[in-house]
Write a protein that holds these residues in place. Structure first.
Motif, PDB file in Angstrom:
ATOM      1  N   ARG A 157       1.349  -1.000  -0.550  1.00 44.73           N
ATOM      2  CA  ARG A 157      -0.300  -0.010   0.004  1.00 44.73           C
ATOM      3  C   ARG A 157       0.722   1.350  -0.025  1.00 44.73           C
ATOM      4  NH1 ARG A 157      -2.538   3.555   3.665  1.00 44.73           N
ATOM      5  NH2 ARG A 157      -4.241   3.843   3.241  1.00 44.73           N
ATOM      6  N   ARG A 158       0.639   2.156  -0.964  1.00 48.37           N
ATOM      7  CA  ARG A 158       1.488   3.807  -0.595  1.00 48.37           C
ATOM      8  C   ARG A 158       0.010   4.666  -0.990  1.00 48.37           C
ATOM      9  NH1 ARG A 158       3.961   3.254   2.275  1.00 48.37           N
ATOM     10  NH2 ARG A 158       6.680   3.136   2.339  1.00 48.37           N
ATOM     11  N   ARG A 159       0.110   5.252   0.198  1.00 45.02           N
ATOM     12  CA  ARG A 159      -0.762   6.880  -0.533  1.00 45.02           C
ATOM     13  C   ARG A 159       0.158   8.425  -1.049  1.00 45.02           C
ATOM     14  NH1 ARG A 159      -5.488   9.152   0.668  1.00 45.02           N
ATOM     15  NH2 ARG A 159      -6.342   7.736   2.143  1.00 45.02           N
ATOM     16  N   VAL A 160      -0.143   7.796  -3.496  1.00 47.78           N
ATOM     17  CA  VAL A 160      -0.074   9.041  -3.150  1.00 47.78           C
ATOM     18  C   VAL A 160      -0.508  10.406  -3.728  1.00 47.78           C
ATOM     19  CG1 VAL A 160       0.311   9.136  -5.755  1.00 47.78           C
ATOM     20  CG2 VAL A 160       0.796   6.475  -5.097  1.00 47.78           C
ATOM     21  N   PHE A 161      -0.328  11.216  -3.963  1.00 47.87           N
ATOM     22  CA  PHE A 161      -0.398  12.637  -4.376  1.00 47.87           C
ATOM     23  C   PHE A 161      -0.115  12.737  -5.778  1.00 47.87           C
ATOM     24  CE2 PHE A 161      -0.236  12.083   0.353  1.00 47.87           C
ATOM     25  CZ  PHE A 161      -1.151  12.285   0.916  1.00 47.87           C
ATOM     26  N   VAL A 162      -0.564  13.582  -6.601  1.00 45.98           N
ATOM     27  CA  VAL A 162      -0.983  13.618  -7.677  1.00 45.98           C
ATOM     28  C   VAL A 162      -0.870  15.143  -8.214  1.00 45.98           C
ATOM     29  CG1 VAL A 162      -1.446  13.189 -10.372  1.00 45.98           C
ATOM     30  CG2 VAL A 162      -1.432  11.333  -8.586  1.00 45.98           C
ATOM     31  N   TYR A 163       0.034  15.676  -8.297  1.00 43.44           N
ATOM     32  CA  TYR A 163       0.149  17.490  -8.594  1.00 43.44           C
ATOM     33  C   TYR A 163      -0.248  17.795 -10.365  1.00 43.44           C
ATOM     34  CZ  TYR A 163       2.236  17.733  -4.393  1.00 43.44           C
ATOM     35  OH  TYR A 163       3.202  17.800  -3.250  1.00 43.44           O
ATOM     36  N   PRO A 164      -1.073  18.874 -10.691  1.00 38.39           N
ATOM     37  CA  PRO A 164      -1.215  19.438 -11.508  1.00 38.39           C
ATOM     38  C   PRO A 164      -0.197  19.341 -13.108  1.00 38.39           C
ATOM     39  CG  PRO A 164      -1.401  21.025 -10.237  1.00 38.39           C
ATOM     40  CD  PRO A 164      -1.166  19.573  -9.366  1.00 38.39           C
ATOM     41  N   PRO A 165      -0.146  18.644 -14.056  1.00 40.62           N
ATOM     42  CA  PRO A 165       1.262  18.099 -14.982  1.00 40.62           C
ATOM     43  C   PRO A 165       1.672  19.106 -15.871  1.00 40.62           C
ATOM     44  CG  PRO A 165      -0.988  18.135 -16.199  1.00 40.62           C
ATOM     45  CD  PRO A 165      -1.244  18.411 -14.589  1.00 40.62           C
ATOM     46  N   LYS A 166       2.672  19.726 -16.184  1.00 41.23           N
ATOM     47  CA  LYS A 166       2.755  21.043 -16.161  1.00 41.23           C
ATOM     48  C   LYS A 166       4.331  21.083 -17.739  1.00 41.23           C
ATOM     49  CE  LYS A 166       7.371  21.652 -13.183  1.00 41.23           C
ATOM     50  NZ  LYS A 166       7.895  22.368 -12.021  1.00 41.23           N
ATOM     51  N   LYS A 167       3.664  22.133 -18.385  1.00 42.43           N
ATOM     52  CA  LYS A 167       4.729  21.906 -19.761  1.00 42.43           C
ATOM     53  C   LYS A 167       6.253  21.982 -19.520  1.00 42.43           C
ATOM     54  CE  LYS A 167       5.210  24.059 -24.110  1.00 42.43           C
ATOM     55  NZ  LYS A 167       4.764  25.781 -24.611  1.00 42.43           N
ATOM     56  N   VAL A 168       7.010  21.445 -19.853  1.00 40.07           N
ATOM     57  CA  VAL A 168       8.575  21.836 -19.525  1.00 40.07           C
ATOM     58  C   VAL A 168       9.702  22.013 -20.637  1.00 40.07           C
ATOM     59  CG1 VAL A 168       7.949  20.148 -17.504  1.00 40.07           C
ATOM     60  CG2 VAL A 168       8.743  19.001 -18.879  1.00 40.07           C
ATOM     61  N   GLY A 169       8.957  21.216 -22.398  1.00 37.61           N
ATOM     62  CA  GLY A 169       9.175  21.176 -23.175  1.00 37.61           C
ATOM     63  C   GLY A 169       8.132  21.768 -24.221  1.00 37.61           C
ATOM     64  N   GLU A 170       8.867  21.185 -25.890  1.00 33.56           N
ATOM     65  CA  GLU A 170       8.078  20.989 -26.374  1.00 33.56           C
ATOM     66  C   GLU A 170       8.446  19.782 -27.957  1.00 33.56           C
ATOM     67  OE1 GLU A 170       7.454  24.439 -29.499  1.00 33.56           O
ATOM     68  OE2 GLU A 170       6.325  25.436 -27.208  1.00 33.56           O
ATOM     69  N   ARG A 171       7.598  18.858 -28.628  1.00 36.61           N
ATOM     70  CA  ARG A 171       8.023  18.376 -29.873  1.00 36.61           C
ATOM     71  C   ARG A 171       9.166  18.799 -30.773  1.00 36.61           C
ATOM     72  NH1 ARG A 171       5.122  13.625 -29.948  1.00 36.61           N
ATOM     73  NH2 ARG A 171       3.687  14.047 -28.865  1.00 36.61           N
ATOM     74  N   MET A 172      10.072  17.762 -30.806  1.00 31.94           N
ATOM     75  CA  MET A 172      10.190  18.098 -31.609  1.00 31.94           C
ATOM     76  C   MET A 172      10.568  17.974 -33.307  1.00 31.94           C
ATOM     77  SD  MET A 172      14.533  16.076 -30.871  1.00 31.94           S
ATOM     78  CE  MET A 172      15.317  16.866 -29.264  1.00 31.94           C
ATOM     79  N   LYS A 173      10.253  19.013 -33.899  1.00 34.65           N
ATOM     80  CA  LYS A 173       9.668  19.660 -35.328  1.00 34.65           C
ATOM     81  C   LYS A 173      10.207  17.974 -36.535  1.00 34.65           C
ATOM     82  CE  LYS A 173       8.904  24.400 -35.122  1.00 34.65           C
ATOM     83  NZ  LYS A 173       9.019  25.692 -35.768  1.00 34.65           N
TER      84      LYS A 173
END
Length: 252
Positions: free
Chosen positions: A236-252
Motif C-alpha cells: 500500500r502507498r498513498r499517492v499525491f498527484v500534482y497538476p501537470p506542467k509544460k517542460v518542453g515541446e515536441r521536436m519538429k
C-alpha cells in the motif's frame, strides 16, 4: 501538512510549489522488471526524452495494482468513481536531469477515468476488461484489451509477496527502478511532466506465476524474456498527484 509529507529526504528533487490536485491509494502492486538492450527500447521512446539506463541496461516494468480512495483535493471520495484496477507498462527516462517514467501503455477498467486522464495529461490510457481477486496465498490479476479483431494485449498471473519488507538503498538497482516521482507525456506539441509524491517505497520480493503476458506486443519478437528478472511487491502507498506542467515541446 499531510502526515505522508513528513518523508521528503528520499526525493531526488524538491516537491512542486503548487498544491497537490488528486490523491489515491495504490494497493497490492506487483513490479515485474525486465532488462533490455537500450537500442531495443530507444525506438519506442520519444527522442525528446533520454532513455535512462542502469549499468548499460535499459529496463521495462509491468505493474498490475488496485487504485482505491481516489479523490480531488478538498473533496470526499465519489461513489463509483474512487476505485478501479490498473496495469502499467513503463520504462525509465530523464529530461534535463530529472529522472522519471515514460509509459508505453496504461490500462484501467474505469472508462470515465481513462477518458479524463487522456484528455487532461495526454497519458496513453486505454480501457480494458480486468479482474482481481485475493487467493489464500496471494492474488490473481487478469486484463485484456483488444487492439483489433485478431490481436489483444492481455495478462493473466498470480503473485505472492515475500515475508521480509525492506527499503531500497541509494545506488542500488532496486532504488533506481522504484524511487521515481514524475512521468512524462505529450499533449499535442507540449511535453508535460506530471509529478507525484509518496513515502519511500517499502517492498518485499515476490513470486509470480505468469500464464499469459502479451503486454509488450509492440516490441519485436523475442526481445522480452518470458520471466521477469526482478520482482517487487508493495502492499500500500498513498499517492499525491500534482497538476501537470509544460517542460518542453515536441521536436519538429
Amino acid at each position: 501538512m499531510h502526515v505522508e509529507f513528513m518523508q521528503l529526504d528520499h526525493r531526488p528533487y524538491p516537491l512542486p510549489s503548487s498544491p497537490w490536485l488528486l490523491s489515491q491509494v495504490w494497493e497490492d502492486l506487483l513490479f515485474m522488471h525486465y532488462p533490455m538492450a537500450p537500442n531495443v527500447l530507444r525506438n519506442y521512446v520519444p527522442r525528446e526524452l533520454e532513455l535512462d539506463v542502469y549499468q548499460n541496461k535499459a529496463w521495462m516494468t509491468i505493474i498490475p495494482f488496485r487504485v482505491t480512495k481516489m479523490k480531488g483535493r478538498g473533496f470526499p471520495p465519489l461513489p463509483l468513481l474512487n476505485a478501479y484496477l490498473e496495469l502499467n507498462v513503463r520504462t525509465y527516462v530523464t529530461y534535463k536531469g530529472i529522472p522519471g517514467i515514460y509509459f508505453f501503455s496504461l490500462d484501467a477498467n474505469h472508462p470515465l477515468f481513462v477518458i479524463g486522464a487522456k484528455i487532461s495529461v495526454g497519458l496513453p490510457y486505454k480501457h480494458a476488461q480486468m479482474k482481481f481477486q485475493q487467493l489464500n496465498n496471494g492474488f490473481q490479476f487478469k486484463s485484456e484489451r483488444h487492439l483489433d479483431k485478431s490481436i489483444s494485449e492481455k495478462i493473466d498471473l498470480t503473485y505472492k509477496p515475500g515475508d521480509v519488507l525492506f527499503e531500497t538503498l541509494p545506488g542500488s538497482l532496486d532504488h533506481w527502478l522504484l524511487e521515481r516521482y514524475c512521468m512524462y507525456s505529450f499533449q499535442g506539441k507540449k511535453l508535460l511532466r506530471g509529478d507525484i509524491h509518496h513515502d519511500k517505497w517499502k517492498v518485499s520480493k515476490a513470486k509470480v506465476t505468469t500464464l499469459i503476458n502479451t503486454m509488450a506486443s509492440f516490441l519485436p519478437v523475442d526481445n522480452i524474456a518470458k520471466i521477469p528478472s526482478l520482482l517487487h511487491y508493495s502492499n500500500r502507498r498513498r499517492v499525491f498527484v500534482y497538476p501537470p506542467k509544460k517542460v518542453g515541446e515536441r521536436m519538429k
